[in-house]
Design an enzyme around this catalytic site. Structure first.
Site, mmCIF file in Angstrom:
data_model
loop_
_atom_site.group_PDB
_atom_site.id
_atom_site.type_symbol
_atom_site.label_atom_id
_atom_site.label_comp_id
_atom_site.label_asym_id
_atom_site.label_seq_id
_atom_site.Cartn_x
_atom_site.Cartn_y
_atom_site.Cartn_z
ATOM 1 C CB CYS A 1 -8.772 45.162 22.689
ATOM 2 S SG CYS A 1 -7.910 46.511 21.691
ATOM 3 N NE ARG B 1 -6.006 50.741 23.467
ATOM 4 C CZ ARG B 1 -6.323 49.729 23.539
ATOM 5 N NH1 ARG B 1 -7.550 49.039 23.307
ATOM 6 N NH2 ARG B 1 -5.162 48.464 23.454
#
Length: 217
Positions: A53, A130
């Protein structure tokens, strides 16, 4: 799963109105309606202070100015709190010398995540996937992209699809596989036999056959 949860987890469809929300962020409270007239790239990530991330946030920040030039804004999201988001973006600036300038939604109640179908129970019921939602200036969902939690996104593709969508809107054309700005675009197929004949004799376009024609813009 209850009927209520089924409704909450319904994935918005391409071409449908983007689900409205009001949410706390690192920039204060925002409403999706505040962005009407602009394009929005709304993306979720599994968790703050995680390596994949972090690479994505650095990469998203890297395209933020290019998106701004296209009248498009970034909005991040995860189920972490505002203090966690603030600590993480400060950590990114300290360790990677990148200042995160876009707001990050703290979706602790999972309200926005459920509206957009960002929770994938097969992977995790406590983290967002995601996901990327491209929302146009009329607040219509135009593109949806998902990646698994273990694999970072191709961030240049996010910028490319915004450019492609805007090109299609402006010129009433389609874009071929791997299209990049400046390359030839696809002319919509002719709808009549006469139109097909006319197209084959049009010097402004190039045709492999009546259904496959391209032009420069």
């Amino acid at each position: 799963m209850t009927e209520e949860n089924n409704v909450q987890q319904t994935l918005p469809r391409i071409g449908s109105p983007a689900p409205q929300f009001t949410a706390p962020t690192t920039h204060g409270e925002i409403n999706l309606s505040d962005y009407e007239g602009k394009w929005v790239v709304l993306f979720s990530h599994p968790s703050d202070f995680t390596p994949v991330c972090t690479t994505e946030f650095v990469a998203f920040q890297g395209i933020s100015e290019d998106l701004a030039a296209l009248n498009a804004e970034l909005i991040g999201l995860s189920i972490d709190s505002v203090p966690s988001h603030i600590a993480w973006v400060r950590n990114i600036e300290k360790n990677f010398d990148v200042k995160i300038t876009f707001p990050v939604i703290a979706d602790i109640t999972m309200d926005v995540a459920n509206k957009y179908g960002m929770i994938m129970p097969g992977e995790s019921s406590t983290e967002t996937s995601r996901a990327v939602f491209v929302i146009d200036d009329k607040q219509i969902v135009r593109a949806i992209i998902y990646y698994p939690s273990a694999n970072g996104r191709n961030i240049p593709e996010v910028l490319r699809i915004v450019k492609a969508l805007q090109t299609s809107d402006e010129h009433a054309v389609a874009t071929p596989a791997n299209w990049e700005p400046g390359e030839r675009v696809i002319v919509p197929p002719a709808k009549t036999q006469a139109g097909a004949e006319e197209r084959m004799n049009d010097d402004t376009i190039q045709c492999k056959d009546f259904y496959f024609c391209t032009k420069e813009i």
